[in-house]
Design a protein around this motif. Structure first.
Motif, PDB file in Angstrom:
ATOM      1  N   MET A  56       0.845  -1.192   0.000  1.00 47.76           N
ATOM      2  CA  MET A  56       0.000   0.000   0.000  1.00 47.76           C
ATOM      3  C   MET A  56       0.883   1.244   0.000  1.00 47.76           C
ATOM      4  O   MET A  56       2.023   1.208   0.460  1.00 47.76           O
ATOM      5  N   PRO A  57       0.373   2.374  -0.504  1.00 51.12           N
ATOM      6  CA  PRO A  57       1.143   3.623  -0.465  1.00 51.12           C
ATOM      7  C   PRO A  57       1.185   4.220   0.941  1.00 51.12           C
ATOM      8  O   PRO A  57       0.422   3.815   1.821  1.00 51.12           O
ATOM      9  N   HIS A  58       2.069   5.174   1.128  1.00 52.70           N
ATOM     10  CA  HIS A  58       2.185   5.947   2.370  1.00 52.70           C
ATOM     11  C   HIS A  58       2.700   5.110   3.548  1.00 52.70           C
ATOM     12  O   HIS A  58       3.716   5.414   4.140  1.00 52.70           O
ATOM     13  N   MET A  59       1.976   4.066   3.913  1.00 50.00           N
ATOM     14  CA  MET A  59       2.415   3.157   4.970  1.00 50.00           C
ATOM     15  C   MET A  59       1.964   1.749   4.594  1.00 50.00           C
ATOM     16  O   MET A  59       0.777   1.465   4.545  1.00 50.00           O
ATOM     17  N   ASP A  60       2.933   0.855   4.295  1.00 45.76           N
ATOM     18  CA  ASP A  60       2.548  -0.481   3.851  1.00 45.76           C
ATOM     19  C   ASP A  60       2.138  -1.358   5.035  1.00 45.76           C
ATOM     20  O   ASP A  60       2.165  -0.928   6.194  1.00 45.76           O
ATOM     21  N   GLY A  61       1.777  -2.595   4.737  1.00 42.42           N
ATOM     22  CA  GLY A  61       1.259  -3.478   5.778  1.00 42.42           C
ATOM     23  C   GLY A  61       2.262  -3.790   6.866  1.00 42.42           C
ATOM     24  O   GLY A  61       1.905  -3.882   8.048  1.00 42.42           O
ATOM     25  N   PHE A  62       3.534  -3.961   6.498  1.00 43.84           N
ATOM     26  CA  PHE A  62       4.551  -4.273   7.500  1.00 43.84           C
ATOM     27  C   PHE A  62       4.792  -3.083   8.433  1.00 43.84           C
ATOM     28  O   PHE A  62       4.915  -3.256   9.651  1.00 43.84           O
ATOM     29  N   GLU A  63       4.853  -1.881   7.871  1.00 50.84           N
ATOM     30  CA  GLU A  63       5.027  -0.681   8.709  1.00 50.84           C
ATOM     31  C   GLU A  63       3.834  -0.502   9.636  1.00 50.84           C
ATOM     32  O   GLU A  63       3.983  -0.148  10.814  1.00 50.84           O
ATOM     33  N   PHE A  64       2.644  -0.746   9.101  1.00 51.45           N
ATOM     34  CA  PHE A  64       1.436  -0.647   9.920  1.00 51.45           C
ATOM     35  C   PHE A  64       1.484  -1.626  11.088  1.00 51.45           C
ATOM     36  O   PHE A  64       1.139  -1.281  12.225  1.00 51.45           O
ATOM     37  N   MET A  65       1.914  -2.868  10.811  1.00 51.77           N
ATOM     38  CA  MET A  65       1.987  -3.869  11.870  1.00 51.77           C
ATOM     39  C   MET A  65       2.929  -3.436  12.985  1.00 51.77           C
ATOM     40  O   MET A  65       2.653  -3.652  14.171  1.00 51.77           O
ATOM     41  N   GLN A  66       4.053  -2.838  12.629  1.00 46.16           N
ATOM     42  CA  GLN A  66       4.986  -2.361  13.648  1.00 46.16           C
ATOM     43  C   GLN A  66       4.323  -1.354  14.562  1.00 46.16           C
ATOM     44  O   GLN A  66       4.491  -1.403  15.790  1.00 46.16           O
ATOM     45  N   GLU A  67       3.585  -0.419  13.984  1.00 47.68           N
ATOM     46  CA  GLU A  67       2.895   0.596  14.787  1.00 47.68           C
ATOM     47  C   GLU A  67       1.767  -0.023  15.606  1.00 47.68           C
ATOM     48  O   GLU A  67       1.594   0.282  16.784  1.00 47.68           O
ATOM     49  N   LEU A  68       1.014  -0.907  14.988  1.00 46.22           N
ATOM     50  CA  LEU A  68      -0.120  -1.531  15.676  1.00 46.22           C
ATOM     51  C   LEU A  68       0.323  -2.298  16.912  1.00 46.22           C
ATOM     52  O   LEU A  68      -0.280  -2.179  17.992  1.00 46.22           O
ATOM     53  N   ARG A  69       1.394  -3.096  16.771  1.00 47.27           N
ATOM     54  CA  ARG A  69       1.815  -3.971  17.862  1.00 47.27           C
ATOM     55  C   ARG A  69       2.475  -3.224  19.026  1.00 47.27           C
ATOM     56  O   ARG A  69       2.709  -3.814  20.075  1.00 47.27           O
ATOM     57  N   ARG A  70       2.720  -1.953  18.861  1.00 54.49           N
ATOM     58  CA  ARG A  70       3.211  -1.164  20.000  1.00 54.49           C
ATOM     59  C   ARG A  70       2.129  -1.003  21.054  1.00 54.49           C
ATOM     60  O   ARG A  70       2.420  -0.775  22.230  1.00 54.49           O
TER      61      ARG A  70
END
Length: 233
Positions: A56-70
């Protein structure tokens, strides 16, 4: 009350199709076009499960997962058109609970959603704590300790460890572990057994890190896995 799902994908056709289908299945559904928008949706309302595109643009799924799991342990199913071993290890390393490769059937998606929700929301009794040697598993509070040290596990890793502890040293096959994770969801084990190896690898590393290198999860080649109570070198 209907269970709440969040679909995160930059393809409007896919999100609209998934929303219509899942709403017809009885779920409440929100959508987001990328990881940044998804985080905003989560701040407004935490879903019961997230369906997450990887590219995905802007923030891909892996980057999102890092933020989510915080902050959150909400279960996540990856939806991806690109899947190799590196992607698989990366996704599960960030705490994904399952994955589907595009294109996928709606019936398979529905089965995966039911299975993940079943295993992540099926809490035990408040006092249900089980032990195996140096490992302590608190089912209700979703907590694990090894040698009295806390271990941070994903929901899937927790489910695997729970099965191994309950087996009390008996060997469990990959299929048995999948059945513990997914129940009797139709077709769940087909072509999916190698995913167990990835989760076991991550679980083994996390336990060893908090136990001075001791190895608790033992591979029985050609059969499956078992838990060593005392660990090994």
């Amino acid at each position: 009350m209907a269970q709440h799902l969040l679909v995160v994908d930059d393809n409007d056709q896919i999100t609209n199709l998934l929303r219509q289908y899942l709403q017809a299945q009885g779920y409440a559904v929100d959508v987001a076009g990328d990881g940044t928008e998804a985080l905003e949706r989560i701040a407004e309302r935490l879903p019961d499960l997230i369906l997450l595109d990887v590219m995905m643009p802007h923030m891909d799924g892996f980057e999102f997962m890092q933020e989510l799991r915080r902050q959150h342990t909400v279960p996540v199913i990856f939806l991806t058109a690109r899947l190799d071993e590196v992607d698989l290890l990366t996704g599960f390393g960030y705490g994904a609970d399952d994955y589907l490769t595009k294109p996928f059937s709606m019936s398979e998606l529905a089965a995966r959603i039911r299975a993940v929700l079943h295993r992540t929301q099926d809490a035990g009794s408040p006092d249900e704590v089980v032990r195996s040697g140096d490992i302590e598993v608190d089912r209700a509070r979703f907590k694990v300790r090894v040698k009295s040290r806390p271990v941070n596990l994903t929901r899937t890793e927790f489910s695997l460890l729970e099965a191994l502890v309950d087996a009390r040293g008996r060997v469990l096959s990959r299929l048995q572990l999948l059945e513990h994770m997914f129940g009797d969801a139709p077709g769940m084990a087909d072509g999916f057994e190698r995913t167990v190896d990835t989760h076991v690898k991550n679980l083994r590393a996390k336990l060893a890190r908090e136990a001075d290198g001791q190895v608790f999860v033992e591979t029985v080649y050609g059969v499956g896995y078992r838990l060593r109570e005392g660990g090994g070198p």
